[in-house]
Design a protein around this motif. Structure first.
Motif, PDB file in Angstrom:
ATOM      1  N   MET A 135       0.745  -1.203   0.070  1.00 60.50           N
ATOM      2  CA  MET A 135       0.066  -0.007  -0.079  1.00 60.50           C
ATOM      3  C   MET A 135       0.923   1.101  -0.086  1.00 60.50           C
ATOM      4  O   MET A 135       1.814   1.262   0.651  1.00 60.50           O
ATOM      5  CB  MET A 135      -0.806  -0.107   1.101  1.00 60.50           C
ATOM      6  CG  MET A 135      -1.599   1.204   1.570  1.00 60.50           C
ATOM      7  SD  MET A 135      -3.411   0.866   0.641  1.00 60.50           S
ATOM      8  CE  MET A 135      -4.113  -0.096   2.079  1.00 60.50           C
ATOM      9  N   ARG A 136       0.303   2.272  -0.698  1.00 58.26           N
ATOM     10  CA  ARG A 136       1.350   3.350  -0.600  1.00 58.26           C
ATOM     11  C   ARG A 136       0.439   4.523   0.057  1.00 58.26           C
ATOM     12  O   ARG A 136      -0.823   4.410  -0.046  1.00 58.26           O
ATOM     13  CB  ARG A 136       1.316   4.052  -2.111  1.00 58.26           C
ATOM     14  CG  ARG A 136       2.210   3.166  -3.002  1.00 58.26           C
ATOM     15  CD  ARG A 136       2.401   3.701  -4.656  1.00 58.26           C
ATOM     16  NE  ARG A 136       2.830   5.098  -4.663  1.00 58.26           N
ATOM     17  CZ  ARG A 136       4.009   5.473  -4.863  1.00 58.26           C
ATOM     18  NH1 ARG A 136       5.015   4.336  -4.709  1.00 58.26           N
ATOM     19  NH2 ARG A 136       4.333   6.701  -4.830  1.00 58.26           N
ATOM     20  N   TYR A 137       1.025   5.453   0.613  1.00 58.61           N
ATOM     21  CA  TYR A 137       0.521   6.228   1.491  1.00 58.61           C
ATOM     22  C   TYR A 137       1.062   7.608   1.223  1.00 58.61           C
ATOM     23  O   TYR A 137       1.904   8.118   0.401  1.00 58.61           O
ATOM     24  CB  TYR A 137       0.930   6.089   3.117  1.00 58.61           C
ATOM     25  CG  TYR A 137       0.462   4.654   3.749  1.00 58.61           C
ATOM     26  CD1 TYR A 137      -0.707   4.878   4.299  1.00 58.61           C
ATOM     27  CD2 TYR A 137       1.226   3.661   3.359  1.00 58.61           C
ATOM     28  CE1 TYR A 137      -1.213   3.486   4.840  1.00 58.61           C
ATOM     29  CE2 TYR A 137       0.820   2.613   3.932  1.00 58.61           C
ATOM     30  CZ  TYR A 137      -0.501   2.458   4.336  1.00 58.61           C
ATOM     31  OH  TYR A 137      -0.884   1.456   5.241  1.00 58.61           O
ATOM     32  N   GLU A 138      -0.022   8.628   1.618  1.00 63.37           N
ATOM     33  CA  GLU A 138       0.336   9.896   1.378  1.00 63.37           C
ATOM     34  C   GLU A 138       0.266  10.683   2.643  1.00 63.37           C
ATOM     35  O   GLU A 138      -0.595  10.212   3.575  1.00 63.37           O
ATOM     36  CB  GLU A 138      -0.666  10.698   0.174  1.00 63.37           C
ATOM     37  CG  GLU A 138      -2.217  10.921   0.566  1.00 63.37           C
ATOM     38  CD  GLU A 138      -2.914  11.289  -0.523  1.00 63.37           C
ATOM     39  OE1 GLU A 138      -2.338  11.343  -1.714  1.00 63.37           O
ATOM     40  OE2 GLU A 138      -4.136  11.549  -0.283  1.00 63.37           O
ATOM     41  N   THR A 139       0.944  11.842   2.908  1.00 64.67           N
ATOM     42  CA  THR A 139       1.205  12.240   4.105  1.00 64.67           C
ATOM     43  C   THR A 139       0.436  13.828   3.882  1.00 64.67           C
ATOM     44  O   THR A 139       0.572  14.395   3.051  1.00 64.67           O
ATOM     45  CB  THR A 139       2.650  12.902   4.450  1.00 64.67           C
ATOM     46  OG1 THR A 139       3.246  11.406   4.305  1.00 64.67           O
ATOM     47  CG2 THR A 139       2.744  13.310   5.593  1.00 64.67           C
ATOM     48  N   VAL A 140      -0.270  14.185   5.074  1.00 67.83           N
ATOM     49  CA  VAL A 140      -1.106  15.463   4.834  1.00 67.83           C
ATOM     50  C   VAL A 140      -0.700  16.132   6.044  1.00 67.83           C
ATOM     51  O   VAL A 140      -0.631  15.788   7.286  1.00 67.83           O
ATOM     52  CB  VAL A 140      -2.717  15.063   5.073  1.00 67.83           C
ATOM     53  CG1 VAL A 140      -3.487  16.562   4.939  1.00 67.83           C
ATOM     54  CG2 VAL A 140      -3.132  14.146   3.807  1.00 67.83           C
ATOM     55  N   ILE A 141      -0.079  17.393   5.596  1.00 64.86           N
ATOM     56  CA  ILE A 141       0.500  18.437   6.645  1.00 64.86           C
ATOM     57  C   ILE A 141      -0.027  19.776   6.633  1.00 64.86           C
ATOM     58  O   ILE A 141      -0.176  20.183   5.619  1.00 64.86           O
ATOM     59  CB  ILE A 141       2.116  18.308   6.552  1.00 64.86           C
ATOM     60  CG1 ILE A 141       2.804  17.078   6.463  1.00 64.86           C
ATOM     61  CG2 ILE A 141       2.512  19.272   7.573  1.00 64.86           C
ATOM     62  CD1 ILE A 141       4.271  16.986   6.174  1.00 64.86           C
ATOM     63  N   GLY A 142      -0.301  20.201   7.951  1.00 69.07           N
ATOM     64  CA  GLY A 142      -0.768  21.498   8.047  1.00 69.07           C
ATOM     65  C   GLY A 142       0.126  22.180   9.098  1.00 69.07           C
ATOM     66  O   GLY A 142       0.611  21.635  10.042  1.00 69.07           O
ATOM     67  N   LEU A 143       0.409  23.634   8.984  1.00 70.75           N
ATOM     68  CA  LEU A 143       1.432  24.133   9.881  1.00 70.75           C
ATOM     69  C   LEU A 143       0.924  25.334  10.383  1.00 70.75           C
ATOM     70  O   LEU A 143      -0.132  26.068   9.971  1.00 70.75           O
ATOM     71  CB  LEU A 143       2.574  24.679   9.112  1.00 70.75           C
ATOM     72  CG  LEU A 143       3.628  23.803   8.664  1.00 70.75           C
ATOM     73  CD1 LEU A 143       4.935  24.529   8.211  1.00 70.75           C
ATOM     74  CD2 LEU A 143       3.938  22.508   9.429  1.00 70.75           C
TER      75      LEU A 143
END
Lengths: 481, 93, 403
Positions: free
Chosen positions: A1-9
């Motif tokens: 499985m491939r994952y994506e990262t979700v980032i808020g600063l």
């Protein structure tokens, strides 16, 4: 499985004001503990907050630089929690109507431009600093930083990698430094960031469990922390190593691990309410336009302008790191018309002095106009390069007091006389004493002129421009030339 | 309002009530709740909240720094101070 | 009897006393709380300098209920005062009754001074919000509290108010000088010659209080005023709304008293939470603790809209109702207190009476309107009518004496 990262600063930036946001103590870091404090920022009863106008100006400036909508009525609210670095046990912040909302910042992390949406920018007061004393097992409290004005820039969760986070932070830093909102120095804590991160299967539109890492203060630590957190989240999802919970974590850069922080209040426990002691701030067109009119161009626009004026990419890049350097250059260039020379004097000589004094680019307190006059004196052959450096030193030592380089050169006998008779006397004497070099030159060895030239220069003590000396020396040695 | 919520409130506000005080406080909350009918009776649908009773705006000061008090004076009444710092038991992150 | 908490050695000028919520450098300021026992302020309240400049001397600091929001001072850590009949009286009115000071300057958080004046037949003026600087008063319920003056006559109250009114850059809610001057100035008399009687509140008052209202009505009519009953249902909503706002602000304002920087610190402070909790638990009184918890709950995520925000909206509705009344009338006549006396047993039966005894004071507290108590009645007028209210109160006093 491939994952994506979700980032808020959430990026906290200390504003470059002289005084604190709600009291008149100096906004200065690095000084002895509790020397910029008063009853207000020590939480003593009886003081009332009065808002620093400059802090609002800078909040608006930040909003405009990040393409935000400026709320024409902006208000302050109180947020309650107990911690020793918060002397009133409440922080005055903006919860209901922040100064700026709905902006965008365009970044390029190597894959072409990408817009990062800004949710809001709110103003607030900083907390103090705690020092832990292991010996006595106590915590020591310093309120110098308490009530220093901050903006918190809240992004939408539009970032998807450490590279993008770094590109975003560098972009913010560049824009805010250029607009003189803040020096944005992570190593001094004038720029800090909280990283909100979650991981989800690629293509999923459901957000994963989000964790927040507080008070990150170096780019490299942020990279390491993001890499660690992403691995931890994926590991939890794939291998069930732990159950992810929404929580606040602390990054320990030495151990290279993040840790859950002691359970503090959740957002619902902060009991925000409008501050009855701070009247609304209403930004009319005149105020709005006054800030808008003083906005600098974006750094890359300015950089192109400098390149068009004849600077190298390298010099243009260097100057656009700091609005102070740019302003100095603009003023110097306006007086002298010598773009490359002005850039060179700033990039080489001025920065060398600053470095020697342990100062940064933003500390340059030199009049750009005076620097331009000095550069022009050299260009016009009125003052030698060596003497011009001495004049520059004197200008720095004057510490902001006005020093006219031309007048200084005259008083200190630094003006090149270019007196032809006096130069000819020196040439005759030097050539007479160094006949071999003279003969070699006449015989075709062009390099043989160099020792003669050097000796003349030394004897003349700068009272002749190199060009004029060279011409006169050649025509003396080879009259027909 | 119940005892569980009350205990959470005590924690949040760094207070500890005796059983007797808790009972009295719960009764107090009930009494206040009963009064809220007077508020509910007022239709505030289109009413703008009023934080400040006087319509002042833009009460601002110039950005000028000053330091009228010494650290010694500010810490004269400190329960515990050391080396120019206020002192508290060790906090944990 | 605990009238003074601290007393000055010498008094230069006409003597006035300060309630112990007003900070002074010469004497400690306790706020009536064990938390601040012996607390020395580094600066004087703005009103202290103004009083001294006008030739008044500070005689001492007068006992108050803990952080000033109770009925008559009954929650003070430093004891309470009683009159000859054993009824509870505020330290301020006990001191004024002795006649040694001209006036007492305090902070009207929740009407304690107005109630005290009504019970003792003294005068109290709670000026228009923003006309007197709050700089240097211990903040409790900032959105409505004002510095107030208690005295034995309307004339003295007027003189002291004139001395302390004025703009102050250090208070962000302070009105411009020209507006403050309206409060400090000579009276611009009421011209409509009409007074509104808050019928609902008056009907709930005890007989002695009703009699005082009747005396005022008689005086006013003799002086050429028409007194007409008005519907005060909206004004009665001021109390629950003010209870919410006051408690929430109080919770926030007294959160600074945590045992870290100054004031009381518990001997049992092994951890930071012990320090906080034990210091506050040991140093705060029971009524204050409950008020803090109530205020905190009013600001919780669940309650904010339906309690706090609702109360802010009701504040506007109350203001609008007053504006409606003032379009026709010069002032509103109402009691300052529904009871003519409080016995210690009343507080034993209900510790939290301050959340009920404020029916008549909350309308002016929540709106910031000026209120004057004299002869056992309260007049609330439009903003900046302070001088006219005091002048009318003065005439009432004279009329009573003549009779």
């Amino acid at each position: 499985m491939r994952y994506e990262t979700v980032i808020g600063l959430e990026v906290h930036v200390e504003l470059a004001t002289d005084s604190k946001i709600f009291c008149s103590c100096a906004n200065r870091s690095g000084d002895e503990q509790n020397t910029h404090v008063c009853p207000a920022c020590c939480g003593m009863p009886g003081m009332l907050p009065v808002t620093n106008k400059r802090a609002v100006d800078l909040g608006m400036t930040a909003g405009m630089m990040l393409n935000c909508h400026i709320n024409r009525t902006t208000t302050f609210d109180k947020k309650s929690y107990y911690y020793p670095d918060l002397p009133c046990s409440y922080q005055t912040t903006q919860w209901f109507s922040p100064v700026a909302v709905n902006g965008t910042v365009t970044i390029d992390a190597g894959n072409g431009p990408k817009d990062i949406r800004i949710k809001q920018i709110h103003m607030e007061e900083d907390a103090g600093k705690l020092v832990h004393d292991t010996l006595s097992n106590t915590t020591l409290v310093d309120f110098n930083r308490t009530s220093v004005p901050l903006i918190e820039i809240v992004s939408q969760p539009d970032l998807s990698s450490a590279d993008e986070v770094v590109a975003y932070l560098e972009r913010l830093r560049s824009l805010l430094r250029f607009a003189k909102v803040s020096e944005c120095r992570m190593e001094l804590g004038t720029m800090r960031c909280d990283v909100n991160l979650s991981v989800r299967p690629e293509g999923s539109d459901v957000l994963g469990v989000r964790t927040e890492m507080k008070n990150m203060n170096s780019i490299s630590a942020i990279r390491r922390a993001i890499a660690y957190e992403v691995d931890r989240h994926i590991d939890a999802i794939e291998n069930g190593t732990e159950v992810l919970v929404q929580e606040t974590r602390r990054w320990d850069d030495e151990k290279g691990m993040s840790f859950a922080m002691r359970n503090k209040e959740t957002a619902g426990d902060y009991r925000y309410f409008p501050d009855p002691n701070v009247m609304p701030i209403v930004i009319d067109d005149a105020w709005f336009n006054r800030i808008k009119d003083t906005l600098p161009p974006f750094p890359e626009v300015k950089k192109q302008q400098l390149i068009d004026a004849g600077l190298t990419e390298y010099d243009a890049d260097l100057l656009t790191q700091s609005r102070v350097l740019c302003d100095c250059f603009d003023a110097a260039f306006a007086v002298s018309g010598l773009a490359k020379e002005c850039a060179n004097w700033i990039a080489t000589n001025c920065l060398a002095v600053l470095k020697k004094n342990g100062q940064t680019m933003d500390d340059l307190a030199l009049s750009g106009t005076r620097l331009g006059e000095l550069v022009k004196l050299v260009g016009d052959g009125v003052v030698s390069n060596a003497n011009a450096k001495k004049i520059l030193d004197a200008m720095f030592e004057a510490e902001g007091a006005d020093l006219d380089p031309k007048a200084y050169a005259e008083v200190n006998d630094m003006v090149i006389s270019n007196d032809a008779d006096a130069v000819m006397d020196v040439i005759r004497a030097i050539v007479a004493a160094n006949q071999k070099d003279a003969d070699d030159f006449r015989g075709g060895n062009e390099k043989a002129i160099n020792p003669l030239f050097g000796k003349c220069m030394k004897e003349l003590k700068g009272n002749c421009t190199p060009q004029q000396l060279r011409e006169m020396l050649i025509s003396y040695l080879v009259p027909s030339a | 309002m119940n005892k569980e919520v009350l205990i959470r409130l005590e924690k949040l506000n760094q207070l500890r009530l005796t059983d007797e005080q808790e009972a009295a406080t719960l009764a107090f909350f009930d009494e206040r709740e009963a009064e809220m009918t007077a508020l509910d009776a007022i239709d505030t649908t289109d009413v703008v909240r009023m934080v400040h009773v006087m319509p002042l705006e833009n009460v601002l000061r110039e950005d000028v720094a000053s330091q009228p008090f010494t650290r010694e004076a500010l810490q004269a009444g400190a329960p515990a101070a050391e080396d120019g710092y206020w002192q508290v038991p060790r906090t944990v992150d | 009897m605990s009238i003074y908490i601290s007393k000055a050695q010498d008094v230069a000028g006409k003597a006035v006393a300060l309630e112990d919520l007003v900070l002074t450098t010469a004497l400690p300021t306790t706020g009536g709380s064990r938390m601040l026992e012996g607390y020395m302020s580094l600066f004087d309240a703005e009103v202290v300098g103004k009083l001294e400049a006008a030739g008044f001397g500070i005689a001492g600091k007068v006992n108050v209920g803990e952080f000033g929001f109770d009925v008559l001072g009954e929650t003070s850590y430093f004891g309470t005062c009683a009159d000859a009949e054993g009824n509870v009286v505020s330290a301020t009115s006990a001191l004024l009754a002795e006649g040694e000071v001209e006036a007492v300057v305090g902070l009207d958080v929740n009407g304690a001074q107005r109630r005290a004046a009504a019970l003792s037949g003294q005068v109290c003026v709670k000026p228009t919000y923003g006309a007197v600087s709050r700089f240097g008063t211990i903040a409790v319920a900032c959105s409505g509290e004002t510095v107030c003056v208690s005295a034995n006559s309307a004339e003295v109250a007027r003189e002291v108010l004139a001395a302390i009114a004025g703009h102050d850059d250090k208070d962000g809610t302070s009105l411009p000088e020209a507006r403050c001057a309206l409060v400090a100035g000579e009276s611009a008399p009421f011209e409509r010659k009409k007074i509104a009687l808050a019928q609902g509140l008056v009907s709930r008052a005890d007989d002695a209080t009703k009699a005082a209202i009747a005396r005022f009505v008689e005086f006013a009519e003799a002086a050429g005023f028409a007194v007409e009953e008005v519907d005060d249902a909206v004004l009665e909503a001021a109390r629950p709304a003010w209870n919410v706002l006051m408690s929430a602000e109080l919770c926030n304002n007294v959160s600074r008293f945590d045992g870290v920087k100054y004031g009381y610190r518990s001997a049992n402070a092994e951890t930071i939470d012990d320090l906080y909790t034990n210091s506050r638990t040991e140093a705060f009184g029971e009524v204050l603790k409950t008020a803090i918890l109530y205020g905190s709950e009013m600001l919780s995520e669940e309650n904010y809209d339906k309690m706090y925000d609702k109360s802010l909206r009701v504040r506007r509705v109350v203001c609008e109702r007053f504006a409606q009344i003032f379009a026709e009338y010069d002032a509103v006549l109402l009691p300052a207190c529904l009871k003519a006396a409080y016995a210690p047993a009343d507080f034993e039966a209900d510790k939290f009476l301050c959340y009920k005894a404020n029916d008549c004071t909350a309308p002016a507290s929540i709106t910031g309107l000026p209120a004057v108590v004299a002869g056992g009645v309260q007049l609330v007028g439009p903003a900046f009518s302070d001088a006219a209210l005091l002048a009318l109160a003065g005439q009432f006093e004279t009329a009573k004496e003549v009779r």
